[in-house]
Each structure stands twice: as structure tokens, then as C-alpha cells.
Design a protein around this motif. Structure first.
Motif, PDB file in Angstrom:
ATOM      1  N   ASN A 139      27.380  59.765 -15.725  1.00 18.62           N
ATOM      2  CA  ASN A 139      27.701  61.053 -16.352  1.00 18.62           C
ATOM      3  C   ASN A 139      28.935  60.935 -17.245  1.00 18.62           C
ATOM      4  N   LEU A 140      29.963  60.243 -16.731  1.00 16.69           N
ATOM      5  CA  LEU A 140      31.220  60.145 -17.465  1.00 16.69           C
ATOM      6  C   LEU A 140      31.069  59.321 -18.732  1.00 16.69           C
ATOM      7  N   LEU A 141      30.283  58.249 -18.673  1.00  8.40           N
ATOM      8  CA  LEU A 141      30.071  57.437 -19.869  1.00  8.40           C
ATOM      9  C   LEU A 141      29.246  58.201 -20.904  1.00  8.40           C
ATOM     10  N   ALA A 142      28.268  58.965 -20.437  1.00  5.59           N
ATOM     11  CA  ALA A 142      27.492  59.791 -21.368  1.00  5.59           C
ATOM     12  C   ALA A 142      28.403  60.824 -22.028  1.00  5.59           C
ATOM     13  N   LYS A 143      29.280  61.440 -21.248  1.00  6.33           N
ATOM     14  CA  LYS A 143      30.229  62.417 -21.775  1.00  6.33           C
ATOM     15  C   LYS A 143      31.196  61.762 -22.755  1.00  6.33           C
ATOM     16  N   PHE A 144      31.677  60.589 -22.421  1.00  7.82           N
ATOM     17  CA  PHE A 144      32.591  59.849 -23.291  1.00  7.82           C
ATOM     18  C   PHE A 144      31.921  59.544 -24.627  1.00  7.82           C
ATOM     19  N   GLY A 145      30.688  59.027 -24.578  1.00  7.61           N
ATOM     20  CA  GLY A 145      29.983  58.705 -25.817  1.00  7.61           C
ATOM     21  C   GLY A 145      29.733  59.926 -26.669  1.00  7.61           C
ATOM     22  N   SER A 146      29.354  61.024 -26.014  1.00 10.02           N
ATOM     23  CA  SER A 146      29.070  62.259 -26.730  1.00 10.02           C
ATOM     24  C   SER A 146      30.332  62.830 -27.386  1.00 10.02           C
ATOM     25  N   ASP A 147      31.446  62.790 -26.665  1.00  8.89           N
ATOM     26  CA  ASP A 147      32.685  63.402 -27.159  1.00  8.89           C
ATOM     27  C   ASP A 147      33.455  62.516 -28.139  1.00  8.89           C
ATOM     28  N   GLU A 148      33.467  61.210 -27.867  1.00 14.93           N
ATOM     29  CA  GLU A 148      34.349  60.308 -28.608  1.00 14.93           C
ATOM     30  C   GLU A 148      33.649  59.488 -29.687  1.00 14.93           C
ATOM     31  N   LEU A 149      32.367  59.234 -29.547  1.00 16.44           N
ATOM     32  CA  LEU A 149      31.683  58.316 -30.460  1.00 16.44           C
ATOM     33  C   LEU A 149      30.669  58.995 -31.370  1.00 16.44           C
ATOM     34  N   LEU A 150      30.228  60.192 -31.004  1.00 15.82           N
ATOM     35  CA  LEU A 150      29.188  60.879 -31.756  1.00 15.82           C
ATOM     36  C   LEU A 150      29.617  62.307 -32.101  1.00 15.82           C
ATOM     37  N   ILE A 336      33.871  52.731  -5.611  1.00 16.25           N
ATOM     38  CA  ILE A 336      35.068  52.759  -6.460  1.00 16.25           C
ATOM     39  C   ILE A 336      35.186  54.086  -7.210  1.00 16.25           C
ATOM     40  N   PRO A 337      34.128  54.556  -7.905  1.00 15.55           N
ATOM     41  CA  PRO A 337      34.266  55.853  -8.578  1.00 15.55           C
ATOM     42  C   PRO A 337      34.623  56.997  -7.625  1.00 15.55           C
ATOM     43  N   ALA A 338      34.058  56.973  -6.408  1.00 10.93           N
ATOM     44  CA  ALA A 338      34.387  58.017  -5.434  1.00 10.93           C
ATOM     45  C   ALA A 338      35.875  57.995  -5.101  1.00 10.93           C
ATOM     46  N   GLY A 339      36.399  56.790  -4.883  1.00  9.24           N
ATOM     47  CA  GLY A 339      37.829  56.663  -4.611  1.00  9.24           C
ATOM     48  C   GLY A 339      38.678  57.122  -5.781  1.00  9.24           C
ATOM     49  N   LEU A 340      38.250  56.797  -7.002  1.00 13.93           N
ATOM     50  CA  LEU A 340      38.977  57.244  -8.193  1.00 13.93           C
ATOM     51  C   LEU A 340      39.008  58.773  -8.250  1.00 13.93           C
ATOM     52  N   GLY A 341      37.875  59.394  -7.912  1.00 24.36           N
ATOM     53  CA  GLY A 341      37.819  60.852  -7.918  1.00 24.36           C
ATOM     54  C   GLY A 341      38.791  61.464  -6.937  1.00 24.36           C
ATOM     55  N   ALA A 342      38.892  60.864  -5.743  1.00 27.71           N
ATOM     56  CA  ALA A 342      39.832  61.375  -4.742  1.00 27.71           C
ATOM     57  C   ALA A 342      41.267  61.281  -5.249  1.00 27.71           C
ATOM     58  N   ILE A 343      41.584  60.166  -5.899  1.00 22.35           N
ATOM     59  CA  ILE A 343      42.942  59.975  -6.433  1.00 22.35           C
ATOM     60  C   ILE A 343      43.236  60.988  -7.537  1.00 22.35           C
ATOM     61  N   LEU A 344      42.285  61.183  -8.453  1.00 18.31           N
ATOM     62  CA  LEU A 344      42.492  62.125  -9.553  1.00 18.31           C
ATOM     63  C   LEU A 344      42.638  63.553  -9.033  1.00 18.31           C
ATOM     64  N   GLU A 366      40.529  59.431 -18.474  1.00 23.06           N
ATOM     65  CA  GLU A 366      41.456  59.295 -17.345  1.00 23.06           C
ATOM     66  C   GLU A 366      40.839  58.477 -16.222  1.00 23.06           C
ATOM     67  N   ALA A 367      39.539  58.695 -15.963  1.00 25.47           N
ATOM     68  CA  ALA A 367      38.861  57.933 -14.908  1.00 25.47           C
ATOM     69  C   ALA A 367      38.753  56.463 -15.280  1.00 25.47           C
ATOM     70  N   LEU A 368      38.406  56.166 -16.527  1.00 27.41           N
ATOM     71  CA  LEU A 368      38.262  54.775 -16.962  1.00 27.41           C
ATOM     72  C   LEU A 368      39.611  54.067 -16.990  1.00 27.41           C
ATOM     73  N   THR A 369      40.645  54.779 -17.405  1.00 31.99           N
ATOM     74  CA  THR A 369      41.985  54.179 -17.430  1.00 31.99           C
ATOM     75  C   THR A 369      42.450  53.838 -16.013  1.00 31.99           C
ATOM     76  N   LEU A 370      42.229  54.756 -15.086  1.00 30.92           N
ATOM     77  CA  LEU A 370      42.603  54.504 -13.691  1.00 30.92           C
ATOM     78  C   LEU A 370      41.818  53.323 -13.134  1.00 30.92           C
ATOM     79  N   ALA A 371      40.535  53.243 -13.458  1.00 33.02           N
ATOM     80  CA  ALA A 371      39.715  52.122 -12.990  1.00 33.02           C
ATOM     81  C   ALA A 371      40.269  50.795 -13.497  1.00 33.02           C
TER      82      ALA A 371
END
Length: 409
Positions: A139-150, A336-344, A366-371
Motif C-alpha cells: 500500500n505504501l509503495l503504491a501511495k509513494f508512486g502515486s504521490d511522488e512519481l506520477l 518488520i513493517p509491523a514493528g515500524l508502524g508501532a514505532i511511528l 517516513e516509513a521507508l526512511t525508518l526502515a
């Protein structure tokens, strides 16, 4: 004082989430809550955290869940199958007034969870459902592509593969069976088309896909929730599909065979609640090691592949995202993504009130940077040093030329 409770924290996915949250100093206390209390205690003692502890919890008991959440800042739920446990554990978090994240990958469970939006708002909590691999990172990569690349994203095709994990628990197999016996909604030409994985309607969408670091395999329609949530958040979207497979393919084929044979023995009026799922699970798992050995599988691998097509400056562009590993499978890719979500959530970087899919409330950057910051510390796949973020983006230009998009976080 900040406290995180990882439900199912001693399992294959939960253990990874537990290690991920322990890699930062965001939590003063980490509680690993699992039905297998001894395993939870053992895992807690292995973490590099001064206040990690393991406790036993019964996920079928509402009182037990609410008690385990006492004074928590964040709950991270990794207990499956989610068609059984997703909604009840979220309800407990709402009652306890605790922010929540999970890795729910069952579409029907996600729909029920999203219906709790008003209750979560009233409780004042933020709940992010499906923040694993697919759904989650997809979901996040689709959102990133939609917002930042297209300028406008028209189609999202999500494909995933994993296999070779040291073990698969019954909950994993139950989820796979659930995917085979339930409707799969695909978003095609701006409307939903319902198919079934084992039937002709679903077979029409099976295709061979090349996965980075894994190989070429057929993918099958899966009832993961991205197909119903992405159209709500991505402007201009007319297509959203989710397809997946498990290797070795002989093992996946055997799973389909067991389910087909099992369904053939049942009356058409038999409710799903009376399907002999446990019998099917036992039969499937009894031959897993045999299939792995015959295929020469020596360890886990996995890949999430997302193909976005849309317009930029009036021209059609395609972006192909691949997140892959030749040393890790579903546990790392989901935990890993679940843990990132808890941290965020603990950092206040996810601040909405209500129940959301990842693309509705989590910042992809923010999620990708934290990863990228945490992966070197986590050292999955037997690594003893720095780990590059395993995300590759290929850009297909309007003229057909291909280029790789460099990443910098």
C-alpha cells in the motif's frame, strides 16, 4: 513511560516485530504476549532491551486481551488467522484506549475492522490495519508512486511470493485456505469483479511473473484488502489487483488439490464454519518437508512486486517496485513493517483518529526512511554487517526505455 505490547510476539512474524521495536529506544517497556508463555519469556530475554518481558495471553478471552493492554502506548497484533482474531483484538484495543497496528491480510476481516472507525474515533485511538508486507508495504509503495512519481496513477498490480521458511504454523495455512474458498474482489475498469482462486473466474487472471531474487512463478488472485482500499485513496485509479503464490510450486499445487478434494466431499450447502479446516491443515503440513526437499529448497526467500501505470506530464509511465530477499521470507517481510508502524505510532508520526489502511494515514517516506535506518541493526538473513534497503524501482519511460531510480533516504 512508553510501552508496546506485541500480541503473537513469539511467532514467526511477531518475533520479527518484537526485534524491530527493540532496535530503537522509543519504548521503555516491551511486552511479548503469546499463548506460549515460555517462548515469549525466552524471546524477551534474548532481546537487547533492559525492560523486555514475556507473558502468556489467551486471544480468545476479551478480558485477557484488555488486561494485557493495560497502560500500553501501542498494541502490535500479529495473531492470525485474522478472519478469526483481527476484529476481536481491535475491539479490545478500542476498549482499552490504546493505539493499534496489525498485519491483517484477510479482506473480510479488514472490512469488519474498518467498520469500527467511529468506535475508534470515540475512543480517541489510531488503528492501522494491514501494515505488513501485502497488505502494508505494498500500500505504501503504491501511495509513494502515486504521490511522488506520477500526476495520476491508473493501475496498481500487486504480486507476491515467499517460501522456504523454517516452518509454517497452522494459522498461515488457514489463511491460505481462506484465500482459496472465498471471493476475491479485483478492481477492473473502475468496478469490482469477483473471482475465486480455484475456479475458472480466477484462473483467467493467473500469469507467469518474474520475481527478483526468487525466479519466475505463476501468481493467483488473492483476497488481500489492497484491492478495496487503494481505490479510496489513489486519485484516478481504475485497476487494482492482488495476486500471489508460495514456493515450491509443488507445495502450492498440493494445497490447492487438498482444498479442491475437500470441497468436493462437502454438500454445496455446507457453511464455511463447518469446513474440516484443521483436517486439511494437518494433511497439507504433513507433506511440506517432502516438497521442500524434492525442490531442493534450502532456505527462505521472498519478493513483493508492484507495477504502477499512470500519467506524468500527459504521458504514460510505468514503475516497477521490487522488495526482495534471497535470505528471508514471510516473517521478516511482514514483521518488520509491523514493528515500524508501532514505532511511528509511538513517535506521534501517525496521528489520525479512527481505523485506517496504511495508505490512509502512514507517510510512505517516513516509513521507508525508518526502515533504511533500522535494517543494519536488525541483521536478518544471517548478515553480520550493513544491510542495504532491498527496494529496487525500475522506470519504463513513454518511449519504452528502462532506467533504475536511485534511492536516497
Amino acid at each position: 513511560m512508553s510501552k508496546v505490547v506485541i500480541f503473537g510476539g513469539a511467532g514467526g512474524i511477531g518475533a520479527v516485530a518484537s526485534k524491530t521495536v527493540s532496535a530503537t529506544d522509543d519504548f521503555d517497556e516491551i511486552v511479548i504476549a503469546d499463548l506460549r508463555g515460555e517462548l515469549a519469556v525466552d524471546l524477551a530475554s534474548s532481546l537487547d532491551h533492559p525492560n523486555a518481558r514475556g507473558v502468556s495471553v489467551d486471544a480468545t478471552s476479551h478480558e485477557s486481551l484488555v488486561k494485557a493492554m493495560s497502560q500500553a502506548t501501542v498494541v502490535c497484533n500479529c495473531i492470525g488467522p485474522f478472519y478469526r482474531f483481527g476484529e476481536p483484538i481491535l475491539r479490545a484495543a478500542i476498549e482499552a484506549g490504546v493505539n493499534y497496528v496489525d498485519v491483517c491480510d484477510d479482506l473480510d476481516a479488514t472490512e469488519r475492522q474498518l467498520e469500527l472507525d467511529q468506535a475508534a474515533k470515540k475512543s480517541g485511538i489510531c488503528a492501522v490495519v494491514g501494515l505488513g508486507n501485502s497488505p502494508g508495504l505494498a500500500n505504501l509503495l503504491a501511495k509513494f508512486g502515486s504521490d511522488e512519481l506520477l500526476d495520476e496513477c491508473n493501475s496498481v498490480d500487486i504480486m507476491h511470493i515467499h517460501g522456504g521458511e523454517p516452518e509454517e504454523g497452522p494459522a498461515v495455512i488457514k489463511h491460505r485456505i481462506h484465500a482459496m474458498v472465498n471471493d476475491v474482489p479485483l478492481y477492473i475498469d473502475s468496478k469490482f469483479e469477483t473471482v475465486r482462486l480455484l475456479e475458472e473466474s480466477g484462473q483467467r487472471y493467473v500469469e507467469e511473473v518474474e520475481f527478483r531474487d526468487v525466479g519466475t512463478y505463476p501468481v493467483y488472485p488473492y483476497p488481500h484488502p489492497e484491492t478495496i482500499t487503494l481505490p479510496r485513496y489513489l486519485k484516478g485509479l481504475t485497476r487494482a489487483t492482488n495476486r500471489g503464490v508460495v514456493f515450491p510450486i509443488s507445495y502450492f499445487n498440493y494445497t490447492m488439490e487438498v482444498v479442491r478434494e475437500g470441497l468436493a466431499k462437502l454438500a454445496s450447502s455446507t457453511p464455511k464454519s463447518e469446513y474440516p479446516i484443521d483436517e486439511w491443515v494437518e494433511k497439507i503440513l504433513s507433506r511440506r518437508e517432502e516438497f521442500l526437499a524434492e525442490a531442493g529448497i534450502e532456505g527462505p526467500k521472498g519478493c513483493l512486486k508492484i507495477v504502477l501505470v499512470g500519467k506524468k506530464d500527459g504521458e504514460v509511465h510505468k514503475f516497477i517496485f521490487s522488495v526482495s530477499s534471497s535470505a528471508d521470507g514471510a516473517g521478516a517481510g511482514t514483521g518488520i513493517p509491523a514493528g515500524l508502524g508501532a514505532i511511528l505510532l509511538a513517535r506521534g508520526k501517525i496521528s489520525g483518529k479512527g481505523v485506517f489502511p496504511p495508505e490512509g494515514v502512514v507517510s510512505p517516506l517516513e516509513a521507508l526512511t525508518l526502515a533504511s535506518e533500522l535494517l543494519p541493526k536488525l541483521k536478518f538473513g544471517g548478515s553480520s554487517g550493513s544491510v542495504d534497503f532491498p527496494l529496487h524501482i525500475e522506470h519504463i519511460l513513454p518511449g519504452g526505455q528502462s532506467e533504475e531510480i536511485p534511492l536516497s533516504f
